[in-house]
Design a protein around this motif. Structure first.
Motif, PDB file in Angstrom:
ATOM      1  N   GLY A 270      70.885 -54.813 -48.704  1.00 23.15           N
ATOM      2  CA  GLY A 270      72.384 -55.065 -48.353  1.00 23.15           C
ATOM      3  C   GLY A 270      72.170 -55.863 -46.932  1.00 23.15           C
ATOM      4  N   PRO A 271      73.368 -56.405 -46.779  1.00 23.56           N
ATOM      5  CA  PRO A 271      73.596 -57.479 -45.578  1.00 23.56           C
ATOM      6  C   PRO A 271      73.251 -56.643 -44.098  1.00 23.56           C
ATOM      7  N   GLN A 301      76.752 -53.714 -63.278  1.00 23.83           N
ATOM      8  CA  GLN A 301      75.774 -54.318 -63.170  1.00 23.83           C
ATOM      9  C   GLN A 301      75.787 -55.777 -62.034  1.00 23.83           C
ATOM     10  N   GLY A 302      77.239 -56.217 -62.157  1.00 26.11           N
ATOM     11  CA  GLY A 302      77.629 -57.372 -61.138  1.00 26.11           C
ATOM     12  C   GLY A 302      77.902 -56.904 -59.796  1.00 26.11           C
ATOM     13  N   LEU A 303      77.780 -55.690 -59.657  1.00 23.68           N
ATOM     14  CA  LEU A 303      78.127 -55.376 -58.182  1.00 23.68           C
ATOM     15  C   LEU A 303      76.910 -56.006 -57.200  1.00 23.68           C
ATOM     16  N   ALA A 304      77.324 -56.323 -55.826  1.00 21.21           N
ATOM     17  CA  ALA A 304      76.376 -56.970 -54.914  1.00 21.21           C
ATOM     18  C   ALA A 304      75.165 -56.000 -54.703  1.00 21.21           C
ATOM     19  N   GLN A 305      75.158 -54.650 -54.521  1.00 22.75           N
ATOM     20  CA  GLN A 305      73.958 -53.852 -54.573  1.00 22.75           C
ATOM     21  C   GLN A 305      73.533 -52.869 -55.432  1.00 22.75           C
ATOM     22  N   VAL A 306      73.810 -53.632 -56.698  1.00 19.77           N
ATOM     23  CA  VAL A 306      73.267 -53.016 -57.917  1.00 19.77           C
ATOM     24  C   VAL A 306      72.431 -53.576 -58.671  1.00 19.77           C
ATOM     25  N   GLY A 357      73.850 -49.468 -52.772  1.00 22.90           N
ATOM     26  CA  GLY A 357      75.039 -49.174 -51.754  1.00 22.90           C
ATOM     27  C   GLY A 357      74.917 -47.618 -51.411  1.00 22.90           C
ATOM     28  N   LYS A 358      74.580 -46.766 -52.122  1.00 20.60           N
ATOM     29  CA  LYS A 358      74.259 -45.300 -51.866  1.00 20.60           C
ATOM     30  C   LYS A 358      72.814 -44.951 -51.500  1.00 20.60           C
ATOM     31  N   ALA A 359      71.972 -45.663 -51.007  1.00 18.29           N
ATOM     32  CA  ALA A 359      70.826 -45.342 -50.806  1.00 18.29           C
ATOM     33  C   ALA A 359      70.608 -45.498 -49.334  1.00 18.29           C
TER      34      ALA A 359
END
Length: 371
Positions: A270-271, A301-306, A357-359
């Motif tokens: 992520g950013p 699957q289009g989400l940034a952090q998937v 995003g949850k990692a």
């Protein structure tokens, strides 16, 4: 009821330091759970709150009163033990009323209180039975009833469900939850069972080696663990700890992953990766819960952090509502939670996705959280 404050409490037995400066504070009516493996100090802390163990230093405050040097009878607490501790020669009625009788509560008032508690716990039909005529769950209800009849400032539960079978544990856990919601009592509850901790608590203190590793709400503990011990202890199945190299990928910094077929992927972090650039090329530990490793879900699957990837299924374990599958990443067994209809067979490749995003990210040397 009353608030509870534990301030820099230490307890030593000779040269053995069991409690190493415990600081915990809960509000009036909150449900606190002390959780951790055997030998972590949780029962010693419970006994210190109850006055059964004298602390080496520090203070314990119940409401506005410091109770550190007081005897158990002067602390206005009631305790429910895992062994029930019922008097075998007494009826259920007499067991519940015993503490009131010792305090010279008038008989009419005692009987009224016994009826109130019996109705609350749904054991009115058992009042004339002896403990030997009761099931394990019924005995535990009686033990709880004896404590409830006292109406103390704080209730202490010391692993009260550990002697029950799995089905009864779930039922009694629900009953304790309902009881707390109805009465709004202040409760301190000791367990080694992280599911009990997650389902019952307003606040959880995760303990290890006489130290509170993390103190917070169940959601805070589960979603934002401060170190690998907390992350691995809370959750079933446990969090996956994936060791890998920190690299610079197309989407910024990420962890390089090799599946069992030799394909290489980069799981993006992520950013916000400030402070990690100095670790490029070094090993890190990526913490991912099984429910964040799933079959490909089209609308996500289009989400940034998937991140989508493929891996071969090593083990497939149906559990009913979902299926646990084990895959190999970086030579390690990693658990994923997938929909039963999407799960393939052992030995087959499967398209999977990970929600980064949850990692969380840990330092492999200190085991403390990095990100």
């Amino acid at each position: 009821m009353a608030a509870l404050a534990i301030q820099n409490v230490k307890k030593s037995f000779g040269d053995t330091h069991v409690l190493k400066g415990i600081d915990i504070e809960i509000k009036d009516g909150e449900f606190l759970i002390l959780v951790g493996p055997s030998g972590c100090g949780k029962s010693t802390l419970m006994n210190a709150i109850a006055g059964l163990e004298e602390v080496t230093s520090g203070d314990i405050r119940i409401g506005e009163r410091v109770v550190t040097g007081l005897q158990p009878k002067d602390r206005d607490i009631a305790m429910v033990f895992q062994s029930y501790a019922l008097y075998p020669s007494m009826t259920v009625r007499d067991n519940i009323a015993f503490g009131l009788e010792i305090r010279k509560v008038p008989k009419a008032e005692r009987e009224q209180e016994v009826q109130r508690v019996a109705e609350l716990l749904q054991i009115s039909h058992l009042l004339d039975r002896k403990p030997s005529q009761l099931s394990g769950g019924q005995r535990q209800r009686v033990a709880m009833g004896r404590a409830l009849a006292r109406r103390p400032k704080i209730y202490l539960f010391d692993e009260p469900l550990s002697n029950l079978d799995a089905k009864l544990r779930v039922e009694m856990r629900t009953e304790i939850k309902k009881l707390h919601q109805r009465l709004g009592t202040t409760i301190v509850y000791v367990t080694h069972d992280q599911i009990e901790a997650m389902t019952l608590a307003d606040r959880i203190a995760v303990m290890k080696d006489g130290i509170v590793q993390q103190f917070g709400t169940p959601r805070e503990i589960y979603e934002n663990p401060v170190n690998m011990f907390v992350a691995g202890f809370m959750g079933s199945p446990a969090m996956n700890f994936l060791r890998g190299e920190l690299v610079a990928g197309e989407q910024g910094l990420g962890v390089q992953v090799l599946n069992g077929d030799g394909e290489v992927f980069v799981f993006p972090l992520g950013p916000d990766t400030r402070g990690l650039t100095g670790r490029l090329g070094k090993e890190v530990v990526l913490g991912i819960r099984p429910e964040h490793l799933t079959q490909v879900i089209p609308h996500q699957q289009g989400l940034a952090q998937v991140c989508r990837f493929r891996a071969r299924l090593e083990v497939v374990e149906p559990t009913g509502p979902d299926t646990l599958v084990e895959i190999q990443l970086n030579g390690q067994g990693i658990n994923c939670r997938v929909h039963p209809a999407e799960a393939g067979r052992a030995g087959e490749p499967m398209a999977l996705m990970v929600d980064m995003g949850k990692a969380v990210l840990f330092d492999p040397a200190t085991e403390q959280r990095l990100l």
